[in-house]
Design a protein around this motif. Structure first.
Motif, PDB file in Angstrom:
ATOM      1  N   GLY A 131      38.313 -13.229  71.114  1.00 14.25           N
ATOM      2  CA  GLY A 131      37.085 -12.456  71.261  1.00 14.25           C
ATOM      3  C   GLY A 131      35.924 -13.048  70.497  1.00 14.25           C
ATOM      4  N   SER A 132      34.906 -12.234  70.310  1.00 13.25           N
ATOM      5  CA  SER A 132      33.682 -12.659  69.630  1.00 13.25           C
ATOM      6  C   SER A 132      33.139 -11.503  68.804  1.00 13.25           C
ATOM      7  CB  SER A 132      32.627 -13.098  70.661  1.00 13.25           C
ATOM      8  OG  SER A 132      32.332 -12.028  71.548  1.00 13.25           O
ATOM      9  N   PRO A 133      32.261 -11.788  67.820  1.00 12.62           N
ATOM     10  CA  PRO A 133      31.719 -10.693  67.000  1.00 12.62           C
ATOM     11  C   PRO A 133      31.007  -9.651  67.851  1.00 12.62           C
ATOM     12  CG  PRO A 133      31.211 -12.821  66.011  1.00 12.62           C
ATOM     13  CD  PRO A 133      31.762 -13.110  67.382  1.00 12.62           C
ATOM     14  N   LEU A 134      31.235  -8.397  67.539  1.00 10.93           N
ATOM     15  CA  LEU A 134      30.575  -7.306  68.256  1.00 10.93           C
ATOM     16  C   LEU A 134      29.059  -7.421  68.151  1.00 10.93           C
ATOM     17  CD1 LEU A 134      30.767  -4.624  69.800  1.00 10.93           C
ATOM     18  CD2 LEU A 134      31.072  -3.463  67.597  1.00 10.93           C
ATOM     19  N   ALA A 135      28.579  -8.047  67.074  1.00 13.29           N
ATOM     20  CA  ALA A 135      27.134  -8.215  66.879  1.00 13.29           C
ATOM     21  C   ALA A 135      26.495  -9.016  68.016  1.00 13.29           C
ATOM     22  CB  ALA A 135      26.861  -8.900  65.546  1.00 13.29           C
ATOM     23  N   ASP A 136      27.278  -9.894  68.657  1.00 11.75           N
ATOM     24  CA  ASP A 136      26.735 -10.719  69.727  1.00 11.75           C
ATOM     25  C   ASP A 136      26.384  -9.910  70.966  1.00 11.75           C
ATOM     26  OD1 ASP A 136      27.175 -12.809  68.038  1.00 11.75           O
ATOM     27  OD2 ASP A 136      28.861 -13.668  69.151  1.00 11.75           O
ATOM     28  N   SER A 137      27.033  -8.757  71.125  1.00 14.54           N
ATOM     29  CA  SER A 137      26.843  -8.002  72.373  1.00 14.54           C
ATOM     30  C   SER A 137      26.470  -6.539  72.181  1.00 14.54           C
ATOM     31  CB  SER A 137      28.127  -8.082  73.211  1.00 14.54           C
ATOM     32  OG  SER A 137      29.243  -7.649  72.456  1.00 14.54           O
ATOM     33  N   ILE A 138      26.410  -6.062  70.941  1.00 14.60           N
ATOM     34  CA  ILE A 138      26.249  -4.631  70.698  1.00 14.60           C
ATOM     35  C   ILE A 138      24.997  -4.044  71.346  1.00 14.60           C
ATOM     36  CG2 ILE A 138      25.119  -5.015  68.463  1.00 14.60           C
ATOM     37  CD1 ILE A 138      27.477  -2.099  69.351  1.00 14.60           C
ATOM     38  N   ARG A 139      23.904  -4.803  71.361  1.00 16.16           N
ATOM     39  CA  ARG A 139      22.658  -4.281  71.936  1.00 16.16           C
ATOM     40  C   ARG A 139      22.743  -4.136  73.450  1.00 16.16           C
ATOM     41  NH1 ARG A 139      18.512  -6.885  72.103  1.00 16.16           N
ATOM     42  NH2 ARG A 139      16.949  -5.256  71.876  1.00 16.16           N
ATOM     43  N   LEU A 140      23.642  -4.891  74.085  1.00 17.74           N
ATOM     44  CA  LEU A 140      23.726  -4.893  75.544  1.00 17.74           C
ATOM     45  C   LEU A 140      24.854  -4.009  76.078  1.00 17.74           C
ATOM     46  CD1 LEU A 140      23.251  -8.747  76.082  1.00 17.74           C
ATOM     47  CD2 LEU A 140      21.490  -6.965  76.099  1.00 17.74           C
ATOM     48  N   ILE A 141      25.669  -3.459  75.189  1.00 10.47           N
ATOM     49  CA  ILE A 141      26.801  -2.642  75.630  1.00 10.47           C
ATOM     50  C   ILE A 141      26.307  -1.317  76.198  1.00 10.47           C
ATOM     51  CG2 ILE A 141      28.825  -1.383  74.824  1.00 10.47           C
ATOM     52  CD1 ILE A 141      29.418  -3.587  72.927  1.00 10.47           C
ATOM     53  N   ARG A 146      30.417   2.079  75.103  1.00  5.16           N
ATOM     54  CA  ARG A 146      30.406   2.624  73.744  1.00  5.16           C
ATOM     55  C   ARG A 146      31.353   3.824  73.651  1.00  5.16           C
ATOM     56  NH1 ARG A 146      25.567   0.778  70.828  1.00  5.16           N
ATOM     57  NH2 ARG A 146      24.454  -0.600  72.243  1.00  5.16           N
ATOM     58  N   MET A 147      31.398   4.622  74.713  1.00  7.80           N
ATOM     59  CA  MET A 147      32.327   5.750  74.744  1.00  7.80           C
ATOM     60  C   MET A 147      33.776   5.270  74.714  1.00  7.80           C
ATOM     61  SD  MET A 147      30.833   8.739  74.734  1.00  7.80           S
ATOM     62  CE  MET A 147      29.348   9.659  75.174  1.00  7.80           C
ATOM     63  N   GLU A 317      26.411   4.018  62.298  1.00 10.42           N
ATOM     64  CA  GLU A 317      25.216   4.330  63.076  1.00 10.42           C
ATOM     65  C   GLU A 317      24.901   3.256  64.111  1.00 10.42           C
ATOM     66  OE1 GLU A 317      22.239   4.916  60.127  1.00 10.42           O
ATOM     67  OE2 GLU A 317      23.059   6.828  59.432  1.00 10.42           O
ATOM     68  N   TRP A 318      25.366   2.032  63.875  1.00  7.36           N
ATOM     69  CA  TRP A 318      25.117   0.948  64.816  1.00  7.36           C
ATOM     70  C   TRP A 318      25.777   1.204  66.167  1.00  7.36           C
ATOM     71  CZ3 TRP A 318      29.982  -0.585  65.927  1.00  7.36           C
ATOM     72  CH2 TRP A 318      30.946  -0.435  64.932  1.00  7.36           C
ATOM     73  N   LEU A 319      26.781   2.089  66.212  1.00  7.60           N
ATOM     74  CA  LEU A 319      27.459   2.367  67.476  1.00  7.60           C
ATOM     75  C   LEU A 319      26.578   3.157  68.435  1.00  7.60           C
ATOM     76  CD1 LEU A 319      30.089   2.243  69.152  1.00  7.60           C
ATOM     77  CD2 LEU A 319      30.768   4.404  68.073  1.00  7.60           C
ATOM     78  N   TRP A 320      25.740   4.032  67.911  1.00  6.43           N
ATOM     79  CA  TRP A 320      24.918   4.878  68.773  1.00  6.43           C
ATOM     80  C   TRP A 320      23.413   4.634  68.611  1.00  6.43           C
ATOM     81  CZ3 TRP A 320      28.459   7.285  65.278  1.00  6.43           C
ATOM     82  CH2 TRP A 320      27.905   7.655  64.048  1.00  6.43           C
TER      83      TRP A 320
END
Length: 426
Positions: A131-141, A146-147, A317-320
């Protein structure tokens, strides 16, 4: 309320020692690929490594490499300025977690807890995770993805807070663990460590990342400096800070701790649990299985402590949150799920725990950079309002009690009169 500020630095409230605080964390020293290859060849003689990628993570360098058809591995090289780091401790911790929990932790292949090597830096070599760091894709998820991540993330957090220790403190390798381990046997893909892997260090939190302007006197060399209760941690740390650097700030923070204790915030009986201080999008690796995100691994185990559980319950908080916009559906779903598997989580995350964490960061780390001084000022101002609210709440409860006790229904004669009157109708 925010925990940072863009207010100008005030010399009126600062001690002279604050002048030596860096504006930002120190930048690491860079290495070239040739030096890394030489190190890897010295660790694993006769096997020419293929360096695939080098990543600068600020506090350390990560190097992805491969040799002799063996799967990718990761070489983590520490920054010399990170004086609290010890590769031996990290190796012991990761192996402890890999062997005793189901947390997706990389296995350790080799490490050097000294600086007696070609790079003159400590390092660990660990398995490469998918896989890859969640930081690479978190804004586009998407919201749906996210659910899907909510129960996976919540269960990982729940697992970490179920790794319990007798007291709080820094986790270090047991004395039986060697200071270094090489890639000696390709058939044994992981490090083998006998006996008890972890123990509590006899030094306090402050020696994790000692700063010269705070700890010149060595006032923290006490026989017992691990803490069993939240109150003991707060009081002892601020007292020790003041002994090392007599100043107004630790006195004020100690006073806030005593006020919190008066209001009952520090009276709780908290288990001491594993705290991954860097847990977030940069340390969480994800991949997709059947089109759905899954957590494939967690990295960043170089700065891990045992602390009272409330200190670990900062909400993700970064999740939502995307571009300062809060997705309230995702937040609510996460809060409900987390409360279900970890009762009391909400109060710790958003209630009294919020104030405890704001104070505890200074008990553990003191002032590292100038932003910490700004945050101290904000806490001082915000706590005045919160303490006033709590005091008014207590006075309100006291008044209600007095009103209740003085009411006719609580008066013995009134009750007797009512009982006598009631018999007249029988």
């Amino acid at each position: 309320m925010g925990e940072s500020s863009d207010k100008p630095f005030s010399r009126a409230m600062a001690t002279n020692s604050h002048e030596y605080l860096p504006e930002r964390p120190r930048t690491p020293i860079h290495f070239d690929k040739g030096q890394v290859v030489e190190l890897l060849e010295s660790i694993n003689p006769g096997k020419r490594p293929l360096v695939c990628e080098m990543i600068d993570l600020g506090t350390s360098h990560w190097v992805s490499f491969q040799d002799c058809q063996v799967s990718h591995r990761i070489l983590q090289i520490t920054n010399r300025n990170d004086k609290g780091y010890n590769a031996r401790n990290q190796a012991a911790l990761q192996e402890h977690l890999a062997l005793s929990t189901s947390l997706p932790v990389p296995r350790i292949l080799a490490y050097d807890g000294t600086e007696r090597n070609l790079l003159q830096r400590q390092y660990v070599i660990q398995t490469c995770i998918a896989g890859s760091p969640l930081a690479d894709s978190i804004r586009l998820i998407s919201e749906l993805d996210r659910m899907y991540l909510i129960p996976i993330l919540a269960k990982v957090m729940h697992q970490m807070e179920n790794v319990v220790f007798q007291s709080s403190g820094r986790l270090v390798a047991a004395s039986c663990i060697a200071v270094k381990k090489g890639l000696e046997d390709e058939s044994t893909d992981t490090l083998r460590m006998p006996g008890t892997i972890l123990q509590h260090e006899a030094d306090s939190f402050v020696l994790i990342n000692p700063e010269p302007f705070l700890f010149r006197s060595g006032a923290f060399n006490r026989e017992t400096a691990t803490y069993e209760t939240l109150k003991d941690l707060m009081y002892s740390q601020f007292e020790a800070w003041y002994k090392s650097e007599p100043a107004l700030e630790p006195q004020i923070l100690y006073s806030i701790a005593k006020q919190m204790s008066t209001f009952g915030l520090l009276a709780r009986q908290e288990p001491n649990v594993l705290w991954h201080r860097e847990f977030g999008p940069d340390s969480i690796f994800v991949g997709k299985t059947n089109g759905k995100y899954d957590i494939t691994g967690i990295v960043g185990w170089h700065d891990v402590l045992s602390v009272p559980r409330v200190l670990t319950r900062k909400p993700p908080e970064w999740l939502w949150t995307v571009d300062s916009t809060i997705n309230r559906e995702v937040k609510q779903a996460f809060d409900v799920f987390m409360e279900r598997i970890s009762p009391g989580w909400r109060e710790d995350a958003y209630g009294t725990g919020y104030w405890i964490r704001r104070l505890a960061r200074f008990a553990i780390d003191q002032f590292q950079i100038r932003d910490d001084v700004y945050d101290y000022k904000i806490l001082q101002e915000d706590w005045v309002g919160e303490a006033s609210r709590l005091l008014a709440e207590l006075r309100g409860v006291g008044q209600m009690y007095q009103d209740c006790m003085s009411s006719p229904d609580m008066n013995g004669s009134s009750l007797r009169k009512k009982a006598a009157a009631s018999t007249q109708f029988k």
